[in-house]
Design a protein around this motif. Structure first.
Motif, PDB file in Angstrom:
ATOM      1  N   GLY A 184       0.810  -1.212   0.000  1.00  0.00           N
ATOM      2  CA  GLY A 184       0.000   0.000   0.000  1.00  0.00           C
ATOM      3  C   GLY A 184       0.839   1.257   0.000  1.00  0.00           C
ATOM      4  O   GLY A 184       0.547   2.218  -0.723  1.00  0.00           O
ATOM      5  N   MET A 185       1.899   1.282   0.789  1.00  0.00           N
ATOM      6  CA  MET A 185       2.781   2.444   0.817  1.00  0.00           C
ATOM      7  C   MET A 185       3.497   2.612  -0.526  1.00  0.00           C
ATOM      8  O   MET A 185       3.751   3.739  -0.971  1.00  0.00           O
ATOM      9  N   SER A 186       3.792   1.505  -1.180  1.00  0.00           N
ATOM     10  CA  SER A 186       4.441   1.577  -2.493  1.00  0.00           C
ATOM     11  C   SER A 186       3.507   2.177  -3.530  1.00  0.00           C
ATOM     12  O   SER A 186       3.934   2.951  -4.398  1.00  0.00           O
ATOM     13  N   VAL A 187       2.220   1.843  -3.453  1.00  0.00           N
ATOM     14  CA  VAL A 187       1.245   2.446  -4.362  1.00  0.00           C
ATOM     15  C   VAL A 187       1.188   3.956  -4.140  1.00  0.00           C
ATOM     16  O   VAL A 187       1.128   4.738  -5.096  1.00  0.00           O
ATOM     17  N   ARG A 192       2.570   9.357  -6.149  1.00  0.00           N
ATOM     18  CA  ARG A 192       3.313  10.599  -5.924  1.00  0.00           C
ATOM     19  C   ARG A 192       4.433  10.808  -6.949  1.00  0.00           C
ATOM     20  O   ARG A 192       5.124  11.819  -6.914  1.00  0.00           O
ATOM     21  N   GLY A 193       4.640   9.835  -7.829  1.00  0.00           N
ATOM     22  CA  GLY A 193       5.670   9.978  -8.855  1.00  0.00           C
ATOM     23  C   GLY A 193       7.029   9.461  -8.461  1.00  0.00           C
ATOM     24  O   GLY A 193       7.997   9.620  -9.214  1.00  0.00           O
ATOM     25  N   ARG A 194       7.131   8.795  -7.309  1.00  0.00           N
ATOM     26  CA  ARG A 194       8.409   8.225  -6.872  1.00  0.00           C
ATOM     27  C   ARG A 194       8.496   6.780  -7.367  1.00  0.00           C
ATOM     28  O   ARG A 194       8.403   5.822  -6.594  1.00  0.00           O
ATOM     29  N   THR A 195       8.674   6.642  -8.669  1.00  0.00           N
ATOM     30  CA  THR A 195       8.546   5.348  -9.327  1.00  0.00           C
ATOM     31  C   THR A 195       9.577   4.340  -8.847  1.00  0.00           C
ATOM     32  O   THR A 195       9.246   3.177  -8.578  1.00  0.00           O
ATOM     33  N   GLY A 196      10.847   4.742  -8.751  1.00  0.00           N
ATOM     34  CA  GLY A 196      11.888   3.817  -8.322  1.00  0.00           C
ATOM     35  C   GLY A 196      11.632   3.267  -6.937  1.00  0.00           C
ATOM     36  O   GLY A 196      11.743   2.051  -6.691  1.00  0.00           O
ATOM     37  N   GLU A 197      11.289   4.145  -6.007  1.00  0.00           N
ATOM     38  CA  GLU A 197      10.983   3.730  -4.632  1.00  0.00           C
ATOM     39  C   GLU A 197       9.782   2.790  -4.611  1.00  0.00           C
ATOM     40  O   GLU A 197       9.774   1.790  -3.885  1.00  0.00           O
ATOM     41  N   ALA A 198       8.773   3.107  -5.430  1.00  0.00           N
ATOM     42  CA  ALA A 198       7.566   2.298  -5.463  1.00  0.00           C
ATOM     43  C   ALA A 198       7.850   0.889  -5.993  1.00  0.00           C
ATOM     44  O   ALA A 198       7.386  -0.108  -5.418  1.00  0.00           O
TER      45      ALA A 198
END
Length: 356
Positions: A184-187, A192-198
């Motif tokens: 859920g936090m990754s979604v 938010r546009g933080r693709t690498g982290e997600a």
């Protein structure tokens, strides 16, 4: 004023609670995995908590928002469940009896993770998931205390991997639930546009879940199975779609979203109270009329009670209680009598305090 709620996310909450209701009340093989509804709740929780932490000024502000959100319905629904059990003990399932002291201590034990290590009975069997939720909140609170709010997802991944690799597969823990919060936090990061982290977070969530599956990690409610991994994958995709395309959902979805709005008090009330009602009404499990009552009449009745709790307790209490917990001194100053130099705050002002 634009609503802060997401219709898409509320629809998923509705699906989750309906899933759980069908599992507990409808004796049909298709609904025999009720934990999956709770796991979908966990994914949604991870998504929402990511934004809650991001908008919290301090660790205590984050905790105040969580307590302000959860305590009003918990206090009332726990009170009602305890009252029903004490008034009609003959209807209570064996081993599910309750005392007022247990109810009161539940309100202390859940937010504090039962730091006093007192043996007590939860008011309702469904409350086990709140124990998991509060563990997740405590982790977020602790990371924010030490100034690592911007690294919550990465740290949650690291801690979950460490706990998973260092815990015996024969020992019941909350480890196997944390991949759902991570997903859920990754979604939220993806939105938010933080693709690498997600992407990294989603890979960790899926990998840890597959580890649990491969090594047959013990789970206290139902055995781990491939269906659960499929739920993690599909639930993650569903939360992303609900968040990303919320604005294009037709108005017809709002009826389903309403069930999501009242899902929390409905979840708190449904299990033990629902089973007591079934015993009182002598509703069986075999006939078509029994299935109709279990599938529609009882859920509708419980939903009506949940709506009353939401409308008259939860909704009006969340913002004032959050404001009080976040800054008690400022809250009491706002409520000084007019003769002391200040007037009573407007509803709008109180809402502003709660949103800070």
């Amino acid at each position: 004023m634009k609503s802060e709620r997401s219709v898409g996310i509320d629809c998923l909450r509705a699906i989750s609670i309906i899933w759980v209701l069908l599992y507990h009340f409808v004796p049909v093989q298709a609904f025999n995995r009720g934990t999956f509804g709770v796991l979908l709740f966990f994914i949604i929780s991870g998504y929402c908590i990511a934004f809650s932490a991001e908008t919290s000024q301090t660790a205590w502000h984050f905790s105040a928002k969580r307590l302000g959100r959860l305590l009003p319905a918990l206090i009332v629904c726990g009170f009602l469940t305890t009252l029903f059990k004490i008034l009609a003990p003959e209807l209570v399932e064996s081993g599910r009896g309750l005392k007022w002291a247990h109810y009161v201590y539940t309100l202390i034990a859940l937010p504090t993770l039962n730091v006093l290590q007192v043996n007590y009975n939860l008011p309702d069997g469904a409350y086990w998931s709140l124990q998991i939720e509060f563990q997740f909140y405590f982790f977020c609170f602790l990371m924010m205390v030490i100034g690592l709010k911007q690294r919550l997802l990465a740290l949650l991944c690291a801690v979950t991997i460490f706990r998973t690799l260092t815990t015996s597969t024969d020992y019941y823990t909350s480890n196997d639930f944390f991949p759902f919060f991570i997903a859920g936090m990754s979604v939220a990061a993806l939105v938010r546009g933080r693709t690498g982290e997600a992407i990294a977070g989603i890979l960790v969530a899926f990998s840890v879940e597959l580890y649990h599956l491969k090594f047959n990690v013990k789970q206290p409610s139902v055995p781990l199975e491939m269906y659960r991994s499929l739920l993690l994958w599909s639930g993650t995709a569903a939360v992303y779609l609900a968040a990303r395309y919320d604005h294009v959902l037709p108005r017809s979805f709002r009826a389903l979203a309403f069930i999501g709005v009242i899902s929390y008090p409905l979840y708190l009330l449904h299990q033990d109270v629902g089973n007591m009602i079934l015993r009182w009404a002598q509703i069986g499990r075999d006939t078509a009329s029994d299935l109709f009552v279990r599938s529609f009449v009882l859920p509708a009745f419980l939903a009506a009670i949940a709506w009353l709790v939401y409308a008259f307790v939860e909704k009006p209490a969340i913002k004032p209680l959050t404001a009080l917990l976040a800054d008690p001194v400022a809250w009491f100053r706002q409520w000084r009598p007019q003769g002391a130099g200040r007037g009573y705050p407007t509803a709008e002002h109180s809402g502003d305090i709660a949103r800070q």
